[in-house]
Design a protein around this motif. Sequence first.
Motif, PDB file in Angstrom:
ATOM      1  N   VAL A   1       0.853  -1.186   0.000  1.00  0.00           N
ATOM      2  CA  VAL A   1       0.000   0.000   0.000  1.00  0.00           C
ATOM      3  C   VAL A   1       0.885   1.231   0.000  1.00  0.00           C
ATOM      4  O   VAL A   1       1.859   1.311   0.769  1.00  0.00           O
ATOM      5  N   LEU A   2       0.559   2.171  -0.876  1.00  0.00           N
ATOM      6  CA  LEU A   2       1.170   3.491  -0.870  1.00  0.00           C
ATOM      7  C   LEU A   2       0.114   4.460  -0.378  1.00  0.00           C
ATOM      8  O   LEU A   2      -0.920   4.652  -1.031  1.00  0.00           O
ATOM      9  N   ALA A   3       0.339   5.034   0.801  1.00  0.00           N
ATOM     10  CA  ALA A   3      -0.644   5.899   1.444  1.00  0.00           C
ATOM     11  C   ALA A   3      -0.199   7.348   1.325  1.00  0.00           C
ATOM     12  O   ALA A   3       0.981   7.656   1.520  1.00  0.00           O
ATOM     13  N   VAL A   4      -1.155   8.240   1.020  1.00  0.00           N
ATOM     14  CA  VAL A   4      -0.839   9.641   0.739  1.00  0.00           C
ATOM     15  C   VAL A   4      -1.811  10.530   1.504  1.00  0.00           C
ATOM     16  O   VAL A   4      -3.018  10.268   1.529  1.00  0.00           O
ATOM     17  N   ASP A   5      -1.282  11.601   2.106  1.00  0.00           N
ATOM     18  CA  ASP A   5      -2.151  12.582   2.757  1.00  0.00           C
ATOM     19  C   ASP A   5      -1.428  13.923   2.815  1.00  0.00           C
ATOM     20  O   ASP A   5      -0.192  13.965   2.897  1.00  0.00           O
TER      21      ASP A   5
ATOM     22  N   VAL B   1       4.333   5.575   3.216  1.00  0.00           N
ATOM     23  CA  VAL B   1       3.456   6.703   3.524  1.00  0.00           C
ATOM     24  C   VAL B   1       4.131   7.995   3.090  1.00  0.00           C
ATOM     25  O   VAL B   1       5.311   8.212   3.382  1.00  0.00           O
ATOM     26  N   PHE B   2       3.368   8.857   2.399  1.00  0.00           N
ATOM     27  CA  PHE B   2       3.946  10.042   1.782  1.00  0.00           C
ATOM     28  C   PHE B   2       3.049  11.267   1.965  1.00  0.00           C
ATOM     29  O   PHE B   2       1.819  11.145   2.033  1.00  0.00           O
TER      30      PHE B   2
ATOM     31  N   LYS C   1       6.952   8.465  -9.867  1.00  0.00           N
ATOM     32  CA  LYS C   1       7.621   8.671 -11.156  1.00  0.00           C
ATOM     33  C   LYS C   1       8.936   7.918 -11.223  1.00  0.00           C
ATOM     34  O   LYS C   1       9.297   7.335 -12.250  1.00  0.00           O
ATOM     35  N   GLU C   2       9.672   7.927 -10.122  1.00  0.00           N
ATOM     36  CA  GLU C   2      10.975   7.258 -10.108  1.00  0.00           C
ATOM     37  C   GLU C   2      10.835   5.748 -10.275  1.00  0.00           C
ATOM     38  O   GLU C   2      11.631   5.103 -10.970  1.00  0.00           O
ATOM     39  N   HIS C   3       9.809   5.166  -9.633  1.00  0.00           N
ATOM     40  CA  HIS C   3       9.666   3.713  -9.635  1.00  0.00           C
ATOM     41  C   HIS C   3       8.598   3.223 -10.612  1.00  0.00           C
ATOM     42  O   HIS C   3       8.360   2.009 -10.682  1.00  0.00           O
ATOM     43  N   HIS C   4       7.961   4.150 -11.328  1.00  0.00           N
ATOM     44  CA  HIS C   4       6.956   3.796 -12.354  1.00  0.00           C
ATOM     45  C   HIS C   4       5.861   2.888 -11.773  1.00  0.00           C
ATOM     46  O   HIS C   4       5.498   1.875 -12.366  1.00  0.00           O
ATOM     47  N   ILE C   5       5.367   3.275 -10.631  1.00  0.00           N
ATOM     48  CA  ILE C   5       4.370   2.447  -9.947  1.00  0.00           C
ATOM     49  C   ILE C   5       2.987   2.659 -10.552  1.00  0.00           C
ATOM     50  O   ILE C   5       2.521   3.790 -10.708  1.00  0.00           O
ATOM     51  N   ILE C   6       2.366   1.556 -10.903  1.00  0.00           N
ATOM     52  CA  ILE C   6       0.979   1.564 -11.375  1.00  0.00           C
ATOM     53  C   ILE C   6       0.195   0.626 -10.465  1.00  0.00           C
ATOM     54  O   ILE C   6       0.571  -0.532 -10.272  1.00  0.00           O
ATOM     55  N   ALA C   7      -0.883   1.119  -9.906  1.00  0.00           N
ATOM     56  CA  ALA C   7      -1.621   0.366  -8.895  1.00  0.00           C
ATOM     57  C   ALA C   7      -2.703  -0.508  -9.514  1.00  0.00           C
ATOM     58  O   ALA C   7      -3.168  -0.276 -10.637  1.00  0.00           O
ATOM     59  N   ASP C   8      -3.103  -1.515  -8.735  1.00  0.00           N
ATOM     60  CA  ASP C   8      -4.266  -2.338  -9.086  1.00  0.00           C
ATOM     61  C   ASP C   8      -5.552  -1.732  -8.546  1.00  0.00           C
ATOM     62  O   ASP C   8      -6.625  -1.908  -9.134  1.00  0.00           O
ATOM     63  N   VAL C   9      -5.424  -1.016  -7.409  1.00  0.00           N
ATOM     64  CA  VAL C   9      -6.606  -0.470  -6.720  1.00  0.00           C
ATOM     65  C   VAL C   9      -6.243   0.896  -6.151  1.00  0.00           C
ATOM     66  O   VAL C   9      -5.129   1.096  -5.645  1.00  0.00           O
ATOM     67  N   ILE C  10      -7.191   1.831  -6.233  1.00  0.00           N
ATOM     68  CA  ILE C  10      -7.068   3.113  -5.544  1.00  0.00           C
ATOM     69  C   ILE C  10      -8.268   3.280  -4.631  1.00  0.00           C
ATOM     70  O   ILE C  10      -9.413   3.044  -5.043  1.00  0.00           O
TER      71      ILE C  10
ATOM     72  N   GLN D   1       4.476  11.781  -5.478  1.00  0.00           N
ATOM     73  CA  GLN D   1       4.654  12.014  -6.911  1.00  0.00           C
ATOM     74  C   GLN D   1       6.074  11.686  -7.350  1.00  0.00           C
ATOM     75  O   GLN D   1       6.284  11.048  -8.396  1.00  0.00           O
ATOM     76  N   ALA D   2       7.052  12.106  -6.566  1.00  0.00           N
ATOM     77  CA  ALA D   2       8.446  11.826  -6.912  1.00  0.00           C
ATOM     78  C   ALA D   2       8.720  10.325  -6.878  1.00  0.00           C
ATOM     79  O   ALA D   2       9.378   9.773  -7.773  1.00  0.00           O
ATOM     80  N   HIS D   3       8.210   9.629  -5.845  1.00  0.00           N
ATOM     81  CA  HIS D   3       8.425   8.190  -5.711  1.00  0.00           C
ATOM     82  C   HIS D   3       7.745   7.432  -6.850  1.00  0.00           C
ATOM     83  O   HIS D   3       8.329   6.499  -7.431  1.00  0.00           O
TER      84      HIS D   3
END
Length: 308
Positions: free
Chosen positions: A188-192, A216-217, A227-236, A223-225
């Motif tokens: 999970v990549l969590a953003v707030d 957690v970001f 773009k750097e790691h080209h992460i595409i999620a299965d679920v948002i 955004q920086a992470h």
Amino acid sequence: MAWQQIHLQLTKDQVELAEALFYEAEAVSILLEDAGDEPLFEPLPNEEPLWADVILTAIFDTHTDERFLSVDFEHLAQDIAATVRASRVWLTTLDDKDWTREWMSHYTPIKCQGNLWIVPQWLNAPDPDAINLILDPGLAFGTGYHATTRLCLDWLSEQDLTDKIVIDYGCGSGVLGVGALLLGAKQVLAVDIDPQAVLATRQNAKLNGVSDKMLVFLPEEFQAHQKEHHIIADVITANILAKPLIHFAPYFATLLKNGGQIVLAGLIENQTEDVKNAYSPYFKIDPPYHYDTPDDHHWHRLSAIKLT
């Protein structure tokens, strides 16, 4: 000993003056409540809306501050009430308590869909064999008691999240992201936008033993992470307000793989159509699902699949 409270019922145009007068009289805190039944939902930018009719409560520290032992609070209340043309004025006392423990007494474990429970950290799990999400919300949003959080948790419980990558945008306490990991998600990549939410999410991930799977970001860091790691999620998951949901529609589409799923909450009934219109160019949208609360507020959830 007790705290002295003065309550005024007044119109919103008199609130600022009343606050100034009470702070001049050295009130330690002022609370504002709706005097009627006028829901306030999403303010416009830079707005701080108030109800038309307000109950203002001024609190004075009479249990540690000896200066107030000789204050005639009845006279003070009547003077300020007359100045601000309050329609009602009354006094109460508030017993001194261990407030750190007091708020905790209002929470109980919550049964969600499937085998998922939300269990406050200071309570025992009713079913030790269930999927128990241990939660200490701290100052962040998301205890599981709010209808929009429940709507998202129930949706997550119905999905196959095994080995999925999930982005929780507007993570608050981290309850949705932690729930996704306990339900089988790989990461999970969590953003707030709130640093307090970032802290609470990390703490709740640790409580549930999933810190190694939770990143957690703040938004700029994410955004920086990404773009750097080209992460595409299965679920948002995005349990936020309607206006940011509309604004983020094209951005969220770039974060999901084709066929990926998104769940949106934080919507009242008259906002659902606008959010649907914003997402329809990018997603196939399921029929809205609604949850009616005991106080007659109608919260809606949208879920959708990204178009190929």
